[in-house]
Design an enzyme around this catalytic site. Structure first.
Site, PDB file in Angstrom:
ATOM      1  N   CYS A   2      13.865 -19.365 -19.870  1.00 31.22           N
ATOM      2  CA  CYS A   2      14.429 -18.981 -21.164  1.00 31.22           C
ATOM      3  C   CYS A   2      15.541 -19.941 -21.600  1.00 31.22           C
ATOM      4  O   CYS A   2      16.199 -20.567 -20.789  1.00 31.22           O
ATOM      5  CB  CYS A   2      15.015 -17.585 -21.083  1.00 31.22           C
ATOM      6  SG  CYS A   2      13.836 -16.367 -20.536  1.00 31.22           S
ATOM      7  N   ARG A  27      12.024 -26.565 -20.675  1.00 33.94           N
ATOM      8  CA  ARG A  27      12.023 -25.720 -19.479  1.00 33.94           C
ATOM      9  C   ARG A  27      10.793 -24.812 -19.410  1.00 33.94           C
ATOM     10  O   ARG A  27      10.545 -24.188 -18.393  1.00 33.94           O
ATOM     11  CB  ARG A  27      13.244 -24.803 -19.504  1.00 33.94           C
ATOM     12  CG  ARG A  27      14.533 -25.544 -19.327  1.00 33.94           C
ATOM     13  CD  ARG A  27      15.667 -24.745 -19.894  1.00 33.94           C
ATOM     14  NE  ARG A  27      16.923 -25.356 -19.554  1.00 33.94           N
ATOM     15  CZ  ARG A  27      17.645 -25.001 -18.508  1.00 33.94           C
ATOM     16  NH1 ARG A  27      17.270 -24.042 -17.723  1.00 33.94           N
ATOM     17  NH2 ARG A  27      18.765 -25.618 -18.247  1.00 33.94           N
ATOM     18  N   TRP A  74      10.642 -16.868 -21.632  1.00 38.06           N
ATOM     19  CA  TRP A  74       9.634 -17.108 -20.619  1.00 38.06           C
ATOM     20  C   TRP A  74       9.446 -15.770 -19.928  1.00 38.06           C
ATOM     21  O   TRP A  74      10.349 -15.267 -19.248  1.00 38.06           O
ATOM     22  CB  TRP A  74      10.156 -18.193 -19.689  1.00 38.06           C
ATOM     23  CG  TRP A  74       9.211 -18.595 -18.640  1.00 38.06           C
ATOM     24  CD1 TRP A  74       8.072 -19.323 -18.795  1.00 38.06           C
ATOM     25  CD2 TRP A  74       9.323 -18.300 -17.254  1.00 38.06           C
ATOM     26  NE1 TRP A  74       7.473 -19.497 -17.590  1.00 38.06           N
ATOM     27  CE2 TRP A  74       8.220 -18.888 -16.628  1.00 38.06           C
ATOM     28  CE3 TRP A  74      10.252 -17.616 -16.485  1.00 38.06           C
ATOM     29  CZ2 TRP A  74       8.014 -18.794 -15.269  1.00 38.06           C
ATOM     30  CZ3 TRP A  74      10.048 -17.532 -15.134  1.00 38.06           C
ATOM     31  CH2 TRP A  74       8.936 -18.109 -14.533  1.00 38.06           C
ATOM     32  N   ASN A 100      19.483 -14.557 -21.121  1.00 35.06           N
ATOM     33  CA  ASN A 100      18.800 -15.262 -20.025  1.00 35.06           C
ATOM     34  C   ASN A 100      19.171 -14.559 -18.746  1.00 35.06           C
ATOM     35  O   ASN A 100      20.337 -14.191 -18.573  1.00 35.06           O
ATOM     36  CB  ASN A 100      19.317 -16.702 -19.880  1.00 35.06           C
ATOM     37  CG  ASN A 100      18.662 -17.637 -20.844  1.00 35.06           C
ATOM     38  OD1 ASN A 100      17.832 -17.233 -21.644  1.00 35.06           O
ATOM     39  ND2 ASN A 100      19.065 -18.890 -20.775  1.00 35.06           N
ATOM     40  N   GLY A 101      18.233 -14.453 -17.815  1.00 38.66           N
ATOM     41  CA  GLY A 101      18.542 -13.815 -16.531  1.00 38.66           C
ATOM     42  C   GLY A 101      17.715 -12.565 -16.366  1.00 38.66           C
ATOM     43  O   GLY A 101      16.765 -12.322 -17.119  1.00 38.66           O
ATOM     44  N   GLU A 481       1.307 -33.840   3.025  1.00 38.32           N
ATOM     45  CA  GLU A 481       2.075 -33.806   1.775  1.00 38.32           C
ATOM     46  C   GLU A 481       3.203 -34.837   1.812  1.00 38.32           C
ATOM     47  O   GLU A 481       3.466 -35.511   0.816  1.00 38.32           O
ATOM     48  CB  GLU A 481       2.619 -32.379   1.543  1.00 38.32           C
ATOM     49  CG  GLU A 481       3.642 -32.218   0.433  1.00 38.32           C
ATOM     50  CD  GLU A 481       3.167 -32.669  -0.945  1.00 38.32           C
ATOM     51  OE1 GLU A 481       1.967 -32.885  -1.134  1.00 38.32           O
ATOM     52  OE2 GLU A 481       4.034 -32.843  -1.832  1.00 38.32           O
ATOM     53  N   LYS A 485       3.511 -37.967  -0.855  1.00 37.80           N
ATOM     54  CA  LYS A 485       4.735 -38.122  -1.655  1.00 37.80           C
ATOM     55  C   LYS A 485       5.236 -39.554  -1.565  1.00 37.80           C
ATOM     56  O   LYS A 485       5.604 -40.170  -2.556  1.00 37.80           O
ATOM     57  CB  LYS A 485       5.774 -37.131  -1.135  1.00 37.80           C
ATOM     58  CG  LYS A 485       6.687 -36.480  -2.065  1.00 37.80           C
ATOM     59  CD  LYS A 485       6.217 -35.380  -2.963  1.00 37.80           C
ATOM     60  CE  LYS A 485       4.947 -35.577  -3.712  1.00 37.80           C
ATOM     61  NZ  LYS A 485       4.353 -34.367  -4.231  1.00 37.80           N
ATOM     62  N   GLU A 488       2.883 -41.889  -3.520  1.00 39.49           N
ATOM     63  CA  GLU A 488       3.018 -41.734  -4.974  1.00 39.49           C
ATOM     64  C   GLU A 488       4.281 -42.397  -5.501  1.00 39.49           C
ATOM     65  O   GLU A 488       4.275 -43.033  -6.546  1.00 39.49           O
ATOM     66  CB  GLU A 488       3.119 -40.236  -5.344  1.00 39.49           C
ATOM     67  CG  GLU A 488       1.850 -39.449  -5.245  1.00 39.49           C
ATOM     68  CD  GLU A 488       2.078 -37.959  -5.529  1.00 39.49           C
ATOM     69  OE1 GLU A 488       1.388 -37.410  -6.373  1.00 39.49           O
ATOM     70  OE2 GLU A 488       2.959 -37.340  -4.891  1.00 39.49           O
ATOM     71  N   HIS A 504      -6.301 -40.040  19.556  1.00 38.87           N
ATOM     72  CA  HIS A 504      -7.725 -40.328  19.363  1.00 38.87           C
ATOM     73  C   HIS A 504      -7.954 -41.486  18.397  1.00 38.87           C
ATOM     74  O   HIS A 504      -9.030 -41.615  17.828  1.00 38.87           O
ATOM     75  CB  HIS A 504      -8.444 -39.068  18.871  1.00 38.87           C
ATOM     76  CG  HIS A 504      -8.355 -37.935  19.846  1.00 38.87           C
ATOM     77  ND1 HIS A 504      -8.920 -37.988  21.092  1.00 38.87           N
ATOM     78  CD2 HIS A 504      -7.712 -36.738  19.781  1.00 38.87           C
ATOM     79  CE1 HIS A 504      -8.670 -36.864  21.752  1.00 38.87           C
ATOM     80  NE2 HIS A 504      -7.927 -36.088  20.969  1.00 38.87           N
ATOM     81  N   LYS A 603       0.326 -36.524 -14.705  1.00 41.19           N
ATOM     82  CA  LYS A 603       0.787 -35.203 -14.275  1.00 41.19           C
ATOM     83  C   LYS A 603      -0.360 -34.204 -14.259  1.00 41.19           C
ATOM     84  O   LYS A 603      -0.456 -33.366 -13.379  1.00 41.19           O
ATOM     85  CB  LYS A 603       1.901 -34.731 -15.228  1.00 41.19           C
ATOM     86  CG  LYS A 603       2.507 -33.384 -14.883  1.00 41.19           C
ATOM     87  CD  LYS A 603       3.386 -33.480 -13.657  1.00 41.19           C
ATOM     88  CE  LYS A 603       3.914 -32.155 -13.185  1.00 41.19           C
ATOM     89  NZ  LYS A 603       4.188 -32.188 -11.731  1.00 41.19           N
TER      90      LYS A 603
HETATM   91  C1  G6P Z   1      -2.401 -34.966 -10.223  1.00 41.05           C
HETATM   92  C2  G6P Z   1      -0.916 -35.103  -9.905  1.00 41.05           C
HETATM   93  C3  G6P Z   1      -0.606 -34.503  -8.527  1.00 41.05           C
HETATM   94  C4  G6P Z   1      -1.102 -33.068  -8.484  1.00 41.05           C
HETATM   95  C5  G6P Z   1      -2.594 -32.981  -8.804  1.00 41.05           C
HETATM   96  C6  G6P Z   1      -3.070 -31.552  -8.960  1.00 41.05           C
HETATM   97  O1  G6P Z   1      -3.135 -35.826  -9.425  1.00 41.05           O
HETATM   98  O2  G6P Z   1      -0.530 -36.457  -9.940  1.00 41.05           O
HETATM   99  O3  G6P Z   1       0.784 -34.537  -8.292  1.00 41.05           O
HETATM  100  O4  G6P Z   1      -0.844 -32.525  -7.219  1.00 41.05           O
HETATM  101  O5  G6P Z   1      -2.862 -33.637 -10.049  1.00 41.05           O
HETATM  102  O6  G6P Z   1      -2.467 -31.012 -10.096  1.00 41.05           O
HETATM  103  P1  G6P Z   1      -2.434 -29.477 -10.438  1.00 41.05           P
HETATM  104  O7  G6P Z   1      -1.774 -29.384 -11.778  1.00 41.05           O
HETATM  105  O8  G6P Z   1      -3.863 -29.004 -10.468  1.00 41.05           O
HETATM  106  O9  G6P Z   1      -1.662 -28.797  -9.355  1.00 41.05           O
END
Ligand code: G6P
Length: 608
Positions: A2, A27, A74, A100-101, A481, A485, A488, A504, A603
């Site tokens: 919000c 946001r 939101w 908000n809150g 993960e 990261k 990327e 292995h 994204k």
């Molecule tokens: C793209 C982004 C990743 C993300 C993936 C899945 O490849 O670069 O960072 O994890 O999509 O996105 P989603 O919105 O489905 O979680």
């Protein structure tokens, strides 16, 4: 999340309110509303969805006045519709407010007020505030607000006006941010500095327990006992984009740092401590079918896929349901074998990823029950899945997912508890997990304090070109993960491995120039991990260990140690991933990469 704006001065409030809301809208929100007082007559417009919908409704409305309120909502209590959108009002249409809150004791207050004859027109927690203030209102707004707030438990940033005590705005704060901009013969209020830049740079930040009374000529800030407070007028030095980053140099760092709050939001209202249960409104309609479920297939991409892998471990250990995880892009070309007791759970931050949607649609075509876990309200996953759970992590702007990932882990824990308690999980186990979940935001705060240590470690390792990430059981997906990261954000070569698999094959790569990041909390697989760590050290591979506080022995083995607080094994991924996010972030910055928008990545990937 919000956003609030308020205006009192000599100009027309409407353009400022709209512009302020637009600047707060990054946001995330799902409805909006503004109200201005014109000769003490309230003119109010609300709309569902985008701000443009509100603006369209404004055309030809002549919404003019020198005093006004605005809000982007939101949804938390009650769905996103015009009735639930702010501003909210009392029975007499004297008090109007935006909030908000969360008002935690709103149910008790609402029941009491209803008995006293108050009529409610929304499902929100916020509306009780308007009625509570009405109850205490005689002729002075701030006095009524102070009396009302004594009965309120929860968090609030509040902006309130009254037609019977006109020409004044009252502002109150507890835990939700709120600031007052000091303009030329005007005061503006906002929950975010981004909203007021352009109008003024002089601001006062309210502290918790403070009340501000603003008139066109003056302002007064007191505590709840009405003792006057001396406040410092600060100057905002950021530009607009910097303001939206909350003072952080990048969205990625801001979003990493927001994780205590995003996790709190994912948990809010969902834990029932005494029964060791969770409440997931989005699953209510399908709970009988979930009780019959004998197999789970998770489908996701990228970071969400790694969250799903953690979910697989959780489901088998605590819900007793066999689970498997597929890359959505692979699943869509498989010949999946379903029966009617299988469910498909898709996980997607954006809710728009094409491959993930294909899994959802294929499962629906086969009449399989589908659940969606997504962060974006009203996204395709939210609309098309049979049932689902929202992350409530707030907008994630940086391409690399951080706060959405930890909230996915939280949601998967909640789902596991839900399914587990429908089956053999005892109330004792349920309670233990629920209690520990409630402590996680504070533990995340503690992990974030390692940021400067991690920055130093990143400097030491910034010249290396290859990294191995290792973990076992719940932390094997976290190794994957951590590696993605780093790839990327810093474009370095990194691979995640199940620690036991090193011998292995991958161990052949290890030498003094090939560091390993080893996730080695004190859990059920600690001893096994320790042997693998010794094997790496025997080959002179540098090791950064993510270990549990209190494990001093690990310092003799690893070159660098980052500690995380102790928690239940099932919850360690939520803590252990954070140092890996920070490490990737600092490596990316040190290498001069565009950390918020890494090359070649998007994204939301809406193509196959
Ligand atoms: C793209 C982004 C990743 C993300 C993936 C899945 O490849 O670069 O960072 O994890 O999509 O996105 P989603 O919105 O489905 O979680």
């Amino acid at each position: 999340m919000c956003g609030i704006v308020g205006y009192i001065g000599k100009q027309n409030a409407t353009p400022f309110l709209i512009e302020g809301l637009r600047r707060e809208s990054y946001r995330g929100y799902d409805s909006s509303g503004i109200l201005v007082l014109n000769k003490n007559q309230p003119l109010c417009i609300k709309a569902i969805g985008k701000l443009e919908n509100l603006e369209k409704k404004l055309v030809g409305q002549n919404l003019e006045g020198n005093l006004g309120l605005g809000h982007v909502r939101w949804a938390t209590h009650g769905e996103p519709n015009e009735k639930n959108a702010h501003p909210h009002s009392d029975c007499k249409k004297n008090i109007y407010l935006v909030h908000n809150g969360i008002i935690e004791n709103y149910k008790i207050l609402k029941d009491r007020l209803k008995k006293e004859g108050h009529q409610f027109s929304s499902e929100t927690d916020t509306e009780v505030l308007a009625h509570l203030i009405e109850k205490f209102f005689k002729d002075n707004l701030e006095k009524a607000v102070i009396k009302a707030l004594k009965f309120v438990k929860g968090t609030y940033g509040l902006v309130i006006i009254s037609r019977d005590d006109p020409e004044k705005i009252v502002v109150a704060k507890n835990s939700s941010p709120i600031l007052i901009g000091l303009g030329e013969k005007e005061y503006i209020v906002a929950s975010d500095p981004a909203a007021i830049i352009g109008r003024t740079r002089k601001v006062i930040y309210l502290d918790d327990g403070e009340i501000a009374v603003l008139t066109p000529e003056n302002f007064l800030i007191t505590d709840l006992a009405q003792n006057q407070k001396e406040k410092i007028i600060e100057e905002i030095k950021w530009d607009l984009t910097e303001a939206q980053k909350g003072g952080y140099p990048h969205f990625m760092l801001k979003e990493i740092m927001e994780q205590p709050e995003s996790i709190e939001n994912a948990l809010r209202g969902r834990l029932i401590q005494k029964d060791g249960l969770v409440k997931l409104g989005g699953l209510e309609l399908v709970k009988d079918r979930l009780r019959e479920t004998k197999r789970i297939i998770f489908g996701a991409c990228g970071t969400a896929y790694y969250a799903a892998l953690v979910g697989e471990y959780m489901s088998e250990e605590y819900a007793g349901i066999p689970a498997e995880t597929d890359y959505a892009s692979e699943f869509r070309y498989k010949k999946p074998i379903f029966d009617s007791s299988t469910i498909v759970v898709v996980i997607s931050q954006s809710g728009e990823t094409a491959d993930t949607l294909a899994v959802l649609r294929e499962a629906k075509r086969k009449n399989i029950l589908t659940l969606g876990i997504t962060n974006v309200i009203g996204s395709m996953v939210a609309r098309e899945a049979d049932a689902g759970i929202y992350n409530h992590a707030g907008t994630e702007t940086a391409v690399a997912s951080t706060k959405a990932f930890t909230s996915q882990l939280v949601i998967l824990t909640l789902l596991t508890l839900f399914l587990g308690r429908q089956r053999d999980m005892s109330v004792v186990t349920g309670r233990r997990i629920v209690q520990e979940l409630a402590l996680i935001p504070e533990k995340v705060r503690e992990v974030l304090k390692t940021d400067s240590q991690i920055q130093k470690i990143a400097k030491e390792y910034s010249q290396y070109s290859n990294f191995a990430y290792l973990g076992r059981k719940y932390n094997y997906p976290i190794a994957l993960e951590g590696a993605i990261k780093l790839k990327e954000i810093s474009y370095l070569h990194a691979e995640g491995f199940a620690a036991g698999e090193m011998k292995h094959g991958p161990i052949a790569m290890i030498d003094p120039k090939f560091p390993s990041v080893f996730i080695i909390p004190s859990d059920s697989v600690y001893e096994k991990n320790l042997s693998n760590l010794e094997e790496i050290k025997a080959r002179k591979g540098p090791v950064i260990a993510i270990a549990t506080q209190g494990n001093k022995k690990i310092k003799d083995l690893a070159d660098d140690v980052i500690y995380i607080p102790k928690t239940l094994e099932i919850l360690t991924p939520i803590l252990s991933v954070i140092p890996l996010q920070l490490f990737a972030y600092h490596m990316g910055v040190l290498r001069g990469c565009d950390v918020d928008k890494p090359r070649n990545l998007a994204k939301s990937v809406t193509v196959e």
